[in-house]
Design an enzyme around this catalytic site. Structure first.
Site, PDB file in Angstrom:
ATOM      1  N   GLU A  31      49.658  32.687  48.154  1.00  0.00           N
ATOM      2  CA  GLU A  31      50.795  33.463  47.646  1.00  0.00           C
ATOM      3  C   GLU A  31      50.554  34.897  48.082  1.00  0.00           C
ATOM      4  OE1 GLU A  31      52.893  35.878  45.942  1.00  0.00           O
ATOM      5  OE2 GLU A  31      52.141  35.338  43.958  1.00  0.00           O
ATOM      6  N   TRP A  49      44.723  41.868  41.074  1.00  0.00           N
ATOM      7  CA  TRP A  49      44.674  42.760  39.919  1.00  0.00           C
ATOM      8  C   TRP A  49      46.047  43.096  39.339  1.00  0.00           C
ATOM      9  CZ3 TRP A  49      47.802  46.701  41.176  1.00  0.00           C
ATOM     10  CH2 TRP A  49      47.970  46.977  42.540  1.00  0.00           C
ATOM     11  N   ASN A  50      47.129  42.917  40.098  1.00  0.00           N
ATOM     12  CA  ASN A  50      48.406  43.507  39.661  1.00  0.00           C
ATOM     13  C   ASN A  50      49.010  42.826  38.435  1.00  0.00           C
ATOM     14  OD1 ASN A  50      48.897  41.291  41.457  1.00  0.00           O
ATOM     15  ND2 ASN A  50      51.015  41.945  41.682  1.00  0.00           N
ATOM     16  N   LYS A  69      37.336  33.619  40.946  1.00  0.00           N
ATOM     17  CA  LYS A  69      36.870  34.921  41.431  1.00  0.00           C
ATOM     18  C   LYS A  69      38.020  35.901  41.260  1.00  0.00           C
ATOM     19  CE  LYS A  69      36.440  38.023  45.091  1.00  0.00           C
ATOM     20  NZ  LYS A  69      37.050  39.244  44.581  1.00  0.00           N
ATOM     21  N   HIS A  70      37.834  36.844  40.362  1.00  0.00           N
ATOM     22  CA  HIS A  70      38.906  37.811  40.135  1.00  0.00           C
ATOM     23  C   HIS A  70      38.664  39.071  40.948  1.00  0.00           C
ATOM     24  CE1 HIS A  70      42.530  38.824  38.074  1.00  0.00           C
ATOM     25  NE2 HIS A  70      42.388  37.837  37.207  1.00  0.00           N
TER      26      HIS A  70
END
Length: 465
Positions: free
Chosen positions: A233, A135-136, A159-160
């Site tokens: 990451e 989300w950032n 997929k968020h």
């Protein structure tokens, strides 16, 4: 029917509510992606790049609306939220240019001529890429994997984060409107269990995950035995070092921005600072004056320069780090009372600079992901190097100096994925974005990033007269 809810940090109300994908919808999406990829990989690279450019144009045209949604979903001040769409465009267009290069990262690799034979290596797409985005920086982190994967001839399932579901919808809408064939790029709203099942049982060949170290470990566990490739990451505790020859005014401005932009919620934000002892006191004085100029407030207000953290619990986690450090002897330089909205139990948190810290404190060894910077005085390059490397993370490291050769000598010894000189907290899409240690593995962006989204396929033809 199970639903996800995005609770806005702006006012703690439900901003978005969406049904989670059913088992049938998940399997249908996987089947569709698998089938569509077989045709998509035959599409010439130039046409793929043209579709990417068209999708970027659609997103740029909606920049103001997308910025407003970013602001309300995760709390970034509206004054800065639109910049993420500019960054998305830079990264996507750079990757499209790289993909089209003759002899570039997606071209066949020729071999020296051998009489009676034709030999070359082709870069084959992996299949379906499952992208799990945070989300950032909801658009930037997603586009790092989505666009290169599509350009390489893969299909993509996105997929968020449940905090930013609209970003997944807007991205797929833009590509659909640009003319991308059905099934090539889809989103799924999933909970953690269903996302894990996609990795364990789904027909995906690569997982690109951006998130926490714990999340990365869970991805690795779910993928164990499937022999699929992973791009992870993860976290960071990124350091900056101000050498004796640095431009002090410039270094202060750059580092403060690198530490506090996006309320410090950046994996490559500056969380640890080491300053040459001859500059330390003045650096702290100048930095405190600059930090006090931030305006903490509702992110939808134009004058706000520091918004809330994503949720109150995240802010309280950082407050706990600060309280513990102060109890251990750290000196805070910002009075939270100067920032009216700052209070425990709230996502609105005042920025803080701490001195008299050491590496036994959590503020210097544990990721904060908030508006907090710990600063230490160092005697020389040797001490700075030892402290910068004294971390379980290795994403980026920044050096501030007027001497590029000295910086290069230091950079060669730094245990990190990226070394900056006189800048920080920035991704150049032409460079490899990668980390070491607990900051992850794999690579996105640059020509090297395509290597993680393709596999080599050798062609060895004996020519019979």
């Amino acid at each position: 029917m199970q639903k996800l809810q995005c609770i806005s940090p702006v006012d703690d109300r439900v901003y978005v509510e969406r049904p989670l994908a059913t088992e049938y919808e998940i399997q249908n999406a996987l089947n569709s992606a698998q089938g569509a990829q077989l045709s998509w990989k035959q599409v010439p690279i130039g046409e793929r790049a043209a579709l990417v450019r068209a999708a970027v144009k659609h997103l740029q045209q909606k920049k103001a609306d997308l910025a407003r949604e970013i602001c309300w979903q995760m709390g970034r001040p509206i004054a800065f939220a639109g910049g993420e769409i500019d960054g998305l465009a830079e990264r996507a267009l750079t990757m499209a240019e790289l993909a089209e290069l003759s002899g570039g990262p997606l071209s066949d690799i020729p071999l020296p001529e051998k009489v009676g034979f034709k030999r070359f290596i082709r870069r084959e797409p992996l299949g379906t890429v499952f992208v799990i985005a945070p989300w950032n920086y909801p658009y930037l982190t997603a586009i790092n994997a989505v666009v290169p994967a599509l350009l390489a001839g893969n299909s993509v399932l996105l997929k968020h984060s449940t905090q930013t579901p609209l970003c997944a919808e807007r991205l797929t809408e833009a590509f659909r409107d640009a003319g991308l064939p059905e099934g090539v790029f889809q989103y799924l709203h999933l909970d953690h269990r269903d996302a894990e099942q996609v990795i364990i049982n789904g027909s995906v060949q690569h997982i690109a995950f951006t998130g926490s170290v714990a999340g990365g470990a869970a991805i690795e566990a779910a993928a164990a035995g499937r022999f699929v490739s992973l791009g992870l990451e993860l976290g960071g505790k990124d350091p900056a070092y101000v050498r004796e020859d640095a431009d002090l005014e410039y270094a202060v401005a750059s580092i403060v921005d690198g530490a506090f932009f996006n309320s410090g919620q950046s994996c490559c934000g500056i969380e640890r600072l080491y300053v040459h002892h001859t500059l330390f006191d003045e650096f702290v004085q100048r930095a405190v004056a600059l930090i006090r100029q931030y305006r903490l407030g509702p992110p939808d207000h134009e004058g706000t320069t520091l918004g809330p953290l994503v949720r109150a619990s995240a802010a309280d986690f950082v407050r706990d780090q600060i309280d513990e450090a102060v109890a251990q002897g750290a000196q805070p330089h910002i009075d939270g009372g100067e920032f009216e909205l700052d209070r425990r139990g709230s996502a609105y948190m005042a920025p803080q600079l701490l001195t008299n810290v050491n590496h036994n404190m959590r503020v210097m060894n544990e990721e904060s992901f908030g508006p907090l910077l710990g600063a230490m005085s160092v005697a020389d390059d040797k001490e700075a190097l030892a402290l910068m490397n004294d971390s379980e993370y290795g994403l980026t490291a920044a050096i501030y100096s007027a001497d590029p050769e000295a910086a290069l000598a230091l950079g060669d010894k730094l245990q990190t994925g990226t070394v900056f000189l006189n800048r920080c907290d920035y991704l150049d899409p032409a460079l490899a974005w990668t980390g070491i240690k607990k900051s992850g593995r794999g690579c996105t962006l640059s020509g090297v990033g395509f290597e993680h989204l393709t596999r080599p396929k050798s062609f060895h033809f004996k020519l019979v007269p």
